[in-house]
Design a protein around this motif. Structure first.
Motif, short mmCIF file in Angstrom:
data_model
loop_
_atom_site.label_atom_id
_atom_site.label_comp_id
_atom_site.label_asym_id
_atom_site.label_seq_id
_atom_site.Cartn_x
_atom_site.Cartn_y
_atom_site.Cartn_z
N GLU A 690 40.19 17.44 21.92
CA GLU A 690 40.60 16.71 20.71
C GLU A 690 41.14 17.71 19.70
O GLU A 690 40.46 18.68 19.36
CB GLU A 690 39.43 15.91 20.12
N ARG A 691 42.34 17.44 19.21
CA ARG A 691 42.96 18.30 18.19
C ARG A 691 43.57 17.40 17.14
O ARG A 691 43.94 16.26 17.43
CB ARG A 691 44.04 19.17 18.82
N GLY A 702 41.70 22.74 22.18
CA GLY A 702 40.84 21.63 21.77
C GLY A 702 39.49 21.70 22.45
O GLY A 702 38.75 20.72 22.51
#
Ligand code: ADP
Length: 747
Positions: A690-691, A702
């Motif tokens: 997740e970024r 991420g």
């Protein structure tokens, strides 16, 4: 009169005796006055014979178990009263009634009462008639009418008196209740008897030889009356049969209507009690109706033998009386205290499954065969009702099983009607979506789930009838709590009474997530792995192709340094990926030890400084702070947090690394004055790959925060973030302290 021996009170015997004594007193008194030699004594036996016959031809009806009879005895009594003195009338009544009772095989208490009552009535009638008559035609007719009236009144009063004694109710109450029903019958009988008697007398006066002829009209009248009552009785029974059948047809499970059915049987047979005794659940079960509300009693194997169970062995419907040819049935009838019983075996195919019994019948006595046929028809109805009930039970059982399966499966199952409304909604569906069946059923609420396909297009499940295209197998829904779930749906339509769409939905959220992660992983990894390879290849081929002396030292060094940096990046990426796979197999921190956190922080700063020569990293910490953990992991987390701060915060601002010792934890915070992280993204950045979108420009996988949080937790610590958008972020690693409660020496 009641035929149940224990029910007859002694007072009935007293009344019988009183009536008999009254009759005898009149006879004796008359005899003392002297016998009339002119009376046609020779004809008296003929009268007695005809009287016996007329007393035998009776039409009976019952009231509350008491039998009353209309007969033509009084028609014969009239000429006897006219022709003979009271003593002869008493003798005639005594003999003729006794013979008639004998012929009718009446039970003794009742027979004695009937003989006494009729003798007393005849005596009274005879006395009244002889007192009134004086030889003039008008006066004689009046005398006869009054005499016959007296007979009737004495007879019926005795009847009412005996009922009041048996039922232990006042004479007045009995008269008030019985009056409306029986007075018309009595009046008609009385009138008929007076007319017939007068004709009888007239014929006798013309010639005594006509006397025997009267047997014929008596028999005809009897046959007509009997026919009428049979007709009436059978009509009542048939109507009852119709109502009873109707009652069974009403509910889905006929067993529910057994009470009403039995009540109709009871009413149509004017019986006191009706039993349906069935063989079920390994024993005999009795459904009984006795005037009031229907009750259900259960009894086991037949002990002591019961009349109903014995009667279930009958070939056909039959009437059981104390004098039945089947001695066992008669004995059981008496033992159970019944007066009579009509029983019909209940059969399914050729198997006897029970018996229908009506006890202590009342009302007009009908033609026996008709009555038995009705009872047989009722038993057949009961049999088919039981069969239907078993079928309904089997269907319900099947439905219960099916519904148990549907309710206990982990797959969501629901059905939609053609109008899009929800028809069924199982427990699993409620668990998956958070919407309970009660709030979803019979409403067009499927839209609440906001179903979407994989390309985020709305799936209009409620319009399944119109949607020509096949519905998608993978559907994303939103739960009541707002979470997203992926369902793998299979659809079937059922074309029963109503067209339905049956949807079986399996919750594949986890699987879907794994699939998505795999896809992300492959694209990210391939991109991230390729990124450093390009410069490595570029610089390596430059170094190879160029003449060694063509490149100056600085350029060669720059190329080699770049190759080294990119290989290190590649290495760190590969290390990260390995770390992730380790974490996902479950990381354990069995070997945590006290670690000097500040020393670690200094080390990390030194390692990072060459890569970020222009950036300021401020360390705010005591000389040494010890926490519980693994040195390697702490270094890795701090490196990760510091590199993020350096990466995402602008160049001009310093990054602070602060180590604080609290009562329960050592806190290592990395503080930057960068862009900050919006609140709704704060939990997401700790997930794999997740970024934040605006940070895509910066190189990254991420994975850093994901790995860091897992390592922190594996050491018994936590990793959290606080942030204000536009002002900066503070990532804090909290580790357990080494502090133990101190022992204080007390002197
Ligand atoms: P990477 O840095 O490789 O992208 P991380 O897991 O370390 O992966 O970080 C995840 C995301 O969190 C980053 O892509 C970035 O968008 C955001 N992030 C991390 N640290 C900061 C920070 N100090 N300031 C702003 N955003 C940050």
């Amino acid at each position: 009169m009641s035929e149940k021996p224990p029910a007859v009170p002694r007072s009935v015997g007293g009344l019988t005796l009183l009536l008999l004594l009254g009759a005898l007193a009149v006879g004796i008194a008359d005899m003392l006055l002297g016998l009339d030699k002119d009376a046609p004594w020779f004809a008296l036996p003929v009268f007695a014979a005809i009287g016996s016959a007329s007393g035998y031809f009776i039409i009976q009806y019952r009231y509350r178990g008491e039998v009353n009879a209309s007969d033509l005895f009084e028609a014969v009594l009239l000429p006897v009263i006219w022709l003979y003195p009271p003593v002869a009338v008493v003798a005639f009544a005594l003999v003729a009634q006794a013979v008639a009772e004998g012929l009718r095989r009446n039970e003794s208490v009742k027979a004695r009462f009937n003989v006494a009552s009729m003798s007393a009535a005849a005596a009274a009638g005879s006395v009244v008639a002889s007192l009134v008559r004086d030889g003039s035609p008008v006066r004689d007719v009046i005398a006869l009418a009054l005499g016959m009236g007296t007979v009737s009144v004495v007879n019926q009063t005795a009847f009412l008196a005996v009922i009041s004694l048996v039922q232990r109710r006042s004479l007045r109450t009995v008269a008030r209740e019985l009056g409306p029903a029986v007075i018309p019958v009595w009046t008609m009988t009385w009138l008929g008897n007076v007319c017939l008697g007068t004709l009888f007398l007239a014929a006798y006066s013309a010639t005594p030889a006509t006397l025997p002829l009267f047997v014929v009209p008596l028999a005809l009248l009897y046959a007509a009356g009997r026919g009428y009552t049979t007709e009436q009785t059978n009509r009542a029974r048939l109507e009852g049969l119709q109502r009873a059948t109707h009652a069974l047809g009403e509910p889905v499970d006929p067993r529910e209507a057994l009470g009403r059915f039995l009540n109709e049987v009871r009413q149509s047979f004017e019986a006191e009690v009706v039993d349906l005794v069935t063989c079920e659940e390994g024993g005999w079960v009795r459904y009984r109706v006795a005037g009031g509300a229907p009750g259900r009693t259960q009894f086991g194997p037949v002990e002591p033998p019961s009349l109903a169970v014995a009667a279930s062995q009958l070939e056909r419907a039959d009437r059981i009386t104390p004098a039945s040819t089947d001695v066992t049935l008669g004995r059981l009838l008496r033992a159970e205290g019944w007066r009579d019983c009509v029983a019909a075996p209940v059969r399914i195919k050729d198997e006897t499954v029970g018996v229908l019994c009506a006890y202590n019948r009342g009302g007009l006595e009908g033609f026996e065969e008709g009555e038995l046929a009705v009872m047989e028809a009722l038993a057949a109805e009961a049999a088919s009702a039981m069969q239907r009930s078993d079928l309904v039970e089997a269907i319900l059982e099947e439905r219960r099983k099916l519904s148990d399966i549907v309710e206990s499966t982990s797959d969501g199952i629901f059905t939609l009607g053609a109008d899009g409304s929800i028809r069924t909604w199982n427990t699993a569906m409620a668990n998956i979506t958070g919407y309970e069946a009660a709030s979803m059923l019979h409403a067009q609420r499927i839209g609440l789930l906001r179903p979407r396909d994989e390309s985020t297009n709305d799936v209009l499940l409620e319009r399944w009838v119109d949607s020509g295209t096949a519905l998608p197998a993978r559907v994303q829904v939103r739960t009541r709590q707002g979470a997203s779930r992926w369902l793998d749906c299979s659809y079937t339509t059922s074309d029963g009474e109503e067209r339905l769409l049956v949807v079986v939905a399996r919750d594949i959220t986890q699987m879907h997530e794994v699939d998505r992660l795999k896809a992300d992983f492959v694209s990210i990894v391939s991109h991230e792995l390729r990124t450093p390879i390009a410069p490595i290849k570029g610089f390596a081929s430059t170094l190879l192709q160029a003449e060694a002396d063509q490149l100056d030292e600085a350029t060669r060094r720059m190329a080699l340094e770049s190759i080294l940096r990119q290989s290190q990046r590649l290495e760190s990426l590969i290390m990260n990926l390995l770390e992730v796979s380790k974490i996902e197999r479950g990381t354990k921190a069995s070997d945590v030890v006290p670690v000097d956190v500040v020393a670690g922080c200094r080390r990390v700063i030194e390692e990072l400084r060459p890569a970020w020569p222009k950036r300021t990293i401020e360390l705010e910490a005591d000389d040494s702070v010890v926490a519980i953990g693994r040195e390697l992991w702490i270094d890795q987390i701090v490196t990760n947090l510091l590199s993020n701060a350096l990466k995402y915060a602008p160049e001009g601002v310093p990054v602070v690394l602060r180590v604080q010792t609290g009562a329960d934890a050592v806190r290592v915070s990395v503080i930057d004055r960068g862009p900050g992280i919006p609140e709704h993204e704060r939990s997401r950045i700790f997930e794999r790959f997740e970024r934040l979108h605006q940070h895509d420009m910066q190189a990254g996988t991420g994975l850093g925060l994901y790995i860091s949080r897992h390592l922190a937790e594996a050491m018994g610590g936590t990793l959290s973030v606080e942030s204000t958008v536009g002002q900066g972020s503070t990532f804090t690693l909290a580790l357990r302290t080494t502090k133990r409660p101190r022992l204080v020496a007390v002197s």
